[in-house]
Motif scaffolding. Structure first.
Motif, mmCIF file in Angstrom:
data_model
loop_
_atom_site.group_PDB
_atom_site.id
_atom_site.type_symbol
_atom_site.label_atom_id
_atom_site.label_comp_id
_atom_site.label_asym_id
_atom_site.label_seq_id
_atom_site.Cartn_x
_atom_site.Cartn_y
_atom_site.Cartn_z
ATOM 1 N N ILE A 47 -3.232 17.193 -0.194
ATOM 2 C CA ILE A 47 -4.045 17.777 0.876
ATOM 3 C C ILE A 47 -4.074 16.803 2.039
ATOM 4 N N TYR A 48 -3.760 17.318 3.224
ATOM 5 C CA TYR A 48 -3.935 16.562 4.465
ATOM 6 C C TYR A 48 -4.892 17.353 5.338
ATOM 7 N N VAL A 49 -5.944 16.699 5.824
ATOM 8 C CA VAL A 49 -6.866 17.382 6.733
ATOM 9 C C VAL A 49 -7.205 16.471 7.900
ATOM 10 N N ASP A 50 -7.265 17.083 9.058
ATOM 11 C CA ASP A 50 -7.582 16.422 10.319
ATOM 12 C C ASP A 50 -8.758 17.196 10.926
ATOM 13 N N LEU A 102 -7.535 19.517 -6.237
ATOM 14 C CA LEU A 102 -6.370 18.642 -6.362
ATOM 15 C C LEU A 102 -5.883 18.607 -7.803
ATOM 16 N N ALA A 103 -4.573 18.600 -7.968
ATOM 17 C CA ALA A 103 -3.982 18.402 -9.289
ATOM 18 C C ALA A 103 -4.305 16.997 -9.791
ATOM 19 N N ASP A 104 -4.128 16.785 -11.069
ATOM 20 C CA ASP A 104 -4.457 15.485 -11.661
ATOM 21 C C ASP A 104 -3.683 14.344 -11.017
ATOM 22 N N ASP A 105 -2.477 14.631 -10.533
ATOM 23 C CA ASP A 105 -1.681 13.592 -9.882
ATOM 24 C C ASP A 105 -1.726 13.724 -8.352
ATOM 25 N N GLY A 106 -2.752 14.422 -7.853
ATOM 26 C CA GLY A 106 -2.811 14.755 -6.439
ATOM 27 C C GLY A 106 -3.462 13.691 -5.567
ATOM 28 N N THR A 107 -3.255 13.868 -4.237
ATOM 29 C CA THR A 107 -3.713 12.900 -3.242
ATOM 30 C C THR A 107 -4.318 13.624 -2.047
ATOM 31 N N LEU A 108 -5.407 13.076 -1.540
ATOM 32 C CA LEU A 108 -6.045 13.553 -0.310
ATOM 33 C C LEU A 108 -5.818 12.546 0.810
ATOM 34 N N TYR A 109 -5.388 13.050 1.976
ATOM 35 C CA TYR A 109 -5.311 12.263 3.205
ATOM 36 C C TYR A 109 -6.310 12.851 4.198
ATOM 37 N N LEU A 110 -7.307 12.074 4.583
ATOM 38 C CA LEU A 110 -8.334 12.521 5.531
ATOM 39 C C LEU A 110 -8.173 11.746 6.824
ATOM 40 N N ILE A 159 -6.701 7.010 8.600
ATOM 41 C CA ILE A 159 -6.425 8.013 7.570
ATOM 42 C C ILE A 159 -6.844 7.420 6.232
ATOM 43 N N LEU A 160 -7.871 8.022 5.623
ATOM 44 C CA LEU A 160 -8.353 7.575 4.319
ATOM 45 C C LEU A 160 -7.577 8.294 3.223
ATOM 46 N N VAL A 161 -7.125 7.553 2.226
ATOM 47 C CA VAL A 161 -6.291 8.110 1.169
ATOM 48 C C VAL A 161 -7.002 7.920 -0.170
ATOM 49 N N TYR A 162 -7.259 9.037 -0.851
ATOM 50 C CA TYR A 162 -7.901 9.021 -2.165
ATOM 51 C C TYR A 162 -7.053 9.824 -3.150
ATOM 52 N N VAL A 163 -7.060 9.382 -4.402
ATOM 53 C CA VAL A 163 -6.287 10.062 -5.446
ATOM 54 C C VAL A 163 -7.232 10.653 -6.488
#
Length: 283
Positions: free
Chosen positions: A31-34, A100-108, A156-160
Motif C-alpha cells: 500500500i502506498y498512500v499520499d 495488508l498480507a502477512d508479508d506486506g508493506t505500507l508506505y505513507l 515516507i514512513l515505511v511499516y511492515v
C-alpha cells in the motif's frame, strides 16, 4: 462480494474509508498512500478494534508504558489541529494494517507538517518493531525563503505487517550513480549503488510529458522504487488516496496489478484518461 483484488486493474470512485471497511483481511501486498496534509475535517471513527500494540495494562500501551488514549490526549492538548488529523487518518491506517498480507508493506507519504503525528500513530497501530524505514525524498525546486531553511523534502514512513516475514527485493530496485565514482571499481560504477533512505529525485516537471495537471502529483520514478522493492510481479498494490494515479503508472511499468481509489472528480478524470484499460467502478 467479489474482491477488488481480482480481475483487471481498477480505478474506484468512492469514499475510501467505506471501501476499506469492505476489504477482507490480508488482501494486498503493498500500500502506498499520499494523503492530503491536514484536511481539517473531523471524521466519525469506525468500529475498528484490530490494532497492533505492545502487551500491558491500560487501554493500549505505547511509549514508556503510557496508554494509547493518554498519549492521544497529551498530543491533542499540545496542538488543536492534531485531533482532526488523527481522527481523519487513524481509521484508514488501521484498515491498512488489517488488509495488508502477512508479508506486506505500507508506505505513507507526508510532509514535515504532519509526519511526527503519523509516526506516533503508526507506532501504535502497527507496533514500533514493525517500523522499517523513514525515507527522505529530497528535491531542489521552488522558492527560497530568507527567514528559514527552505523546506525541500517529504518524508515516507515505511511499516511492515510482520517484521520477520516481509517482502523486500533490492535486486529489483533502480540503482543510483556513485557520488564519488573514482573511489570504486569500473564494475561497481557500471552497476551503480543501492539507494539509502535519502532519495534525491526531481519533482514532476511542470512542462514535462509526465505532468497530468494534478496539483500534488508525485513522480513515477519515486513510487516505482517502492513498488519494485516491496512487491513481486502480479502482486496487487493499492493507493486509497490515488490522486493522479502515480502508483498505477509505476505498477504498469513493473508488471504489478493495482487498485486506485479516490473521490475527487479531477483525480478520477485524470486517472481514467491516463489508464484507459483499467476497469472503472463508481459508487
Amino acid at each position: 462480494m467479489t474482491s477488488i483484488f481480482s480481475g483487471a486493474n481498477k480505478i474506484i470512485r468512492t469514499d475510501n474509508l467505506q471501501l476499506l471497511e469492505s476489504v477482507p483481511d490480508a488482501s494486498v501486498t503493498m500500500i502506498y498512500v499520499d494523503p492530503p496534509f491536514n484536511t481539517g475535517r473531523t471524521q466519525a471513527r469506525s468500529a475498528m478494534t484490530a490494532v497492533r500494540v505492545a502487551d500491558g495494562e491500560g487501554d493500549r500501551v505505547g511509549f514508556g508504558g503510557h496508554s494509547y488514549e493518554t498519549l492521544r490526549g497529551a498530543l491533542a492538548s499540545y496542538d488543536d489541529a492534531f485531533t482532526n488529523y488523527w481522527d481523519f487518518l487513524e481509521p484508514r491506517l488501521e484498515h491498512a494494517w488489517r488488509i495488508l498480507a502477512d508479508d506486506g508493506t505500507l508506505y505513507l507519504h507526508l510532509d514535515y507538517r504532519e509526519v511526527h503525528y503519523a509516526k506516533v500513530m503508526l507506532d501504535m497501530i502497527f507496533g514500533r518493531d514493525h517500523f522499517l524505514n523513514e525515507i527522505i525524498w529530497a528535491y531542489d525546486y521552488g522558492g527560497r525563503s530568507k527567514r528559514k531553511w527552505p523546506a525541500k523534502h517529504d518524508t515516507i514512513l515505511v511499516y511492515v505487517k510482520d517484521p520477520k516475514n516481509y517482502w523486500f527485493d533490492t535486486e529489483e530496485v533502480d540503482r543510483e550513480p556513485y557520488m564519488a565514482p573514482g573511489l570504486v571499481t569500473a564494475e561497481k560504477r557500471a552497476r551503480g549503488k543501492l539507494p539509502t533512505d535519502v532519495w534525491w529525485h526531481t519533482i514532476v516537471s511542470p512542462t514535462g510529458k509526465e505532468k497530468t495537471g494534478y496539483p500534488t502529483q508525485k513522480p513515477v520514478g519515486l513510487v516505482r522504487r517502492m513498488v519494485a522493492a516491496s512487491s513481486r510481479p502480479d502482486d496487487w498494490v493499492l493507493d486509497f488516496f490515488a490522486g493522479s494515479g502515480t502508483l498505477g503508472a509505476a505498477a504498469e511499468q513493473l508488471g504489478r496489478k493495482y487498485v486506485l481509489v479516490d473521490q475527487n472528480p479531477q483525480a478520477i478524470e485524470i486517472m481514467t484518461s491516463r489508464f484507459p484499460e483499467a476497469e472503472f467502478i463508481s459508487d
